[in-house]
Design a protein around this motif. Structure first.
Motif, short mmCIF file in Angstrom:
data_model
loop_
_atom_site.label_atom_id
_atom_site.label_comp_id
_atom_site.label_asym_id
_atom_site.label_seq_id
_atom_site.Cartn_x
_atom_site.Cartn_y
_atom_site.Cartn_z
N GLU A 181 -1.36 0.51 -5.25
CA GLU A 181 0.01 0.52 -4.74
C GLU A 181 0.09 0.70 -3.23
OE1 GLU A 181 1.95 3.63 -6.86
OE2 GLU A 181 2.00 2.54 -8.76
N LYS A 182 -0.89 1.42 -2.64
CA LYS A 182 -0.81 1.74 -1.21
C LYS A 182 -1.93 1.08 -0.40
CE LYS A 182 1.43 6.17 -2.14
NZ LYS A 182 1.33 7.66 -2.01
N TYR A 183 -3.17 1.28 -0.83
CA TYR A 183 -4.25 0.67 -0.05
C TYR A 183 -5.49 0.42 -0.91
CZ TYR A 183 -6.08 5.52 0.47
OH TYR A 183 -6.55 6.78 0.26
N ASP A 268 -6.14 3.64 -3.33
CA ASP A 268 -5.07 4.64 -3.16
C ASP A 268 -5.59 6.06 -2.97
OD1 ASP A 268 -3.23 2.60 -3.35
OD2 ASP A 268 -2.76 2.97 -5.46
N GLY A 269 -6.86 6.21 -2.67
CA GLY A 269 -7.42 7.52 -2.39
C GLY A 269 -7.76 8.35 -3.61
N ASN A 327 -5.43 11.64 7.56
CA ASN A 327 -4.58 12.34 6.59
C ASN A 327 -3.45 11.47 6.04
OD1 ASN A 327 -5.87 14.89 6.40
ND2 ASN A 327 -5.04 15.45 8.40
N GLN A 328 -3.08 10.42 6.76
CA GLN A 328 -2.04 9.54 6.25
C GLN A 328 -2.49 8.79 5.00
OE1 GLN A 328 -1.30 5.85 8.58
NE2 GLN A 328 -3.02 6.52 9.88
#
Length: 529
Positions: A181-183, A268-269, A327-328
């Motif tokens: 969803e994010k990266y 998404d980490g 941190n982002q």
């Protein structure tokens, strides 16, 4: 024409592609020019000959007093002494294993971002190490070493899954990528167009178009024969941010010695993958290169993925010349734990993803392996495609076997590099005679890089048991203790043994004399192969 024949023809065409052709011509031209200049000068003056001898003497003293492995020293001292005119010069061009000081200093600055991004996690590590020490002192010592000298903290294992074959990793990877969803961050040594990569690329392109931050790093040497020149530009046009590690320029350079051998995917980490599997069809047995391809990986979920995320971002920022706030990219692990982990057993042991780099004199991968061997009480099970090891590793394996530890190593039966496999086999005799059990994977090629010790510790990663992986390349792995994945790793090893051929003392009596001589010579130079 069969698919295999088509693939072979395609590989030949790639080998003789314009890019490869001009690179080879450029390097050969430079070497010819250097030799020509030397020969020209030697015809006219004895001073140049004296200068060459002095240069070789300096190179000899430099090698002797360096902190590199003794075997690597010997591999260079012999050609320097045998070829005093050329030896010193060639060592200065390609022999020094370390990155240039300027490059190393630049990357060191970026590694401070790693320390900063992992600062909070390393504070938590003290609590984890104290808890681990109460249960297993040896494990806490190993974990502290990785924390203090590699800079990567340890975490409770929220969810790890050992992936015993490339096809399984591929399935899990596709599932995870589709949920991004994010990266999506990916870093691989080899990428090749085909069934595996084309499907992944479809997803990456779709995600990028939908606003997902998609980034890719690939090694230019690793992809020399698998991707066309300018492939990164093609990906950028699709919306996929792409950076090439150490792009080949056709110039003789120390950079050729240092490669990005890591295989990392982070989604998404909270979901991460690493292991031996590159993004090419032989890794999932869609094509046959050297028989059945046996390779492994590990999937992590939870806070431990942050280590892999930071590894990628440090390399990315260095290559792109940017400095981001890591941190982002850090997910809210509290929500993640509450939503996906709460119902699961958290008494699953510990995991510690770590990286190794050639920027310093700390051989993290080798030290982790040696510690595992020396701490073993019952068993050491290893899989590796190459077995070209320093005396310290040979001594450790033999000492463990002599002490009653069940030491077993699986290597390939079908090789991908003839000379390297010849050298690998030169280590068999010493190891077998000292009680180490050697097996070759008869169905094909063993590319997996794993350790499992006492059914308690495990490592799955990218680190081969050879000089390049242990000293010259950027590598990574996941060290584990008391996790379900360790038991899965052990079970897979024992299952794999069923299709392996054990090497015995009788096999050595069948060796031809010229094979023994060839192997002995190659072994001397194995550190620089």
């Amino acid at each position: 024409m069969s698919d295999l024949t088509n693939k072979t023809v395609g590989s030949i065409r790639k080998f003789f592609s314009l890019r490869t052709f001009f690179l080879l011509i450029s390097i050969l031209a430079q070497m010819t020019f250097i030799i020509g200049v030397i020969l020209w000068f030697t015809e006219y003056t004895a001073y140049f000959y004296g200068f060459s001898l002095l240069l070789s003497l300096i190179a000899f003293l430099w090698v002797m007093n360096s902190k590199i492995n003794p075997a690597y020293k010997i591999a260079w001292i012999i050609p320097i002494m045998m070829l005093p005119i050329f030896g010193g010069l060639f060592y200065l061009f390609i022999g020094r294993g370390k990155i240039k000081r300027k490059t190393a200093a630049k990357m060191k600055a970026y590694e401070s971002l790693t320390e900063k991004a992992l600062r909070d996690e390393r504070l938590n590590t003290e609590t984890y190490l104290e808890n681990l020490a109460l249960l297993n002192t040896d494990a806490s010592i190993q974990a502290r070493y990785i924390n203090d000298y590699a800079g990567y903290p340890i975490y409770p294992d929220h969810e790890s899954e050992y992936l015993a074959i490339g096809e399984k990793k591929y399935d899990r990877l596709i599932e995870a990528l589709e949920k991004a969803e994010k990266y999506i961050f990916m870093e691989y040594f080899i990428i090749e167009e085909g069934i595996m990569w084309n499907r992944i690329l479809e997803i990456l392109q779709e995600k990028a178009q939908n606003g997902v931050d998609v980034r890719l790093i690939y090694d230019d040497v690793g992809c020399l024969f698998t991707l066309p020149k300018g492939y990164d530009k093609k990906l950028e046009a699709m919306g996929i941010q792409c950076t090439v590690f150490n792009p080949l320029r056709g110039i003789i350079s120390l950079r050729l010695n240092n490669r990005d051998h890591r295989k990392i995917t982070v989604i998404d980490g909270h979901t991460g993958f690493t292991g031996g599997i590159n993004l090419a069809d032989e890794y999932i047995n869609e094509i046959v290169k050297f028989g059945h391809w046996k390779d492994t990986a590990i999937m992590l979920k939870g806070p431990a993925v942050w280590n892999l995320t930071v590894m990628f971002l440090t390399m990315w920022d260095y290559l792109r010349g940017v400095e981001e706030d890591f941190n982002q990219f850090k997910p809210n692990f509290v929500d993640f734990t509450k939503d996906t982990i709460a119902s699961k057993d958290l008494g699953r042991g510990y995991v510690q993803p770590f990286a190794d780099s050639p920027l310093d004199n700390e051989s993290v991968g080798e030290t982790v392996y040696l510690n595992l061997i020396y701490k073993a009480k019952k068993s050491v099970y290893i899989t590796t495609p190459y077995l070209i090891i320093a005396n310290e590793m040979v001594t450790a394996l033999c000492a463990a076997a002599k002490g009653g530890v069940d030491v077993r190593i699986i290597t390939p039966h079908k090789w991908d590099k003839r000379l390297v496999h010849t050298v690998t086999r030169t280590y068999y005799k010493t190891l077998v005679e000292n009680g180490v059990k050697i097996y070759e994977y008869t169905p094909g090629f063993m590319h997996s890089k794993t350790f499992v010790v006492d059914g308690t510790y495990g490592v799955v990663g990218t680190i081969n048991m050879d000089y390049r992986s242990l000293y010259l390349h950027f590598e990574c792995g996941v060290w584990m203790v008391n996790t379900p994945s360790v038991q899965e790793l052990k079970s897979d090893f024992l299952e794999t043994l069923k299709v392996c051929q054990q090497i015995t003392k009788k096999d050595f009596s069948k060796e031809r004399w010229y094979t023994i001589i060839k192997g002995s010579i190659l072994r001397v130079f194995s550190p620089i192969l």
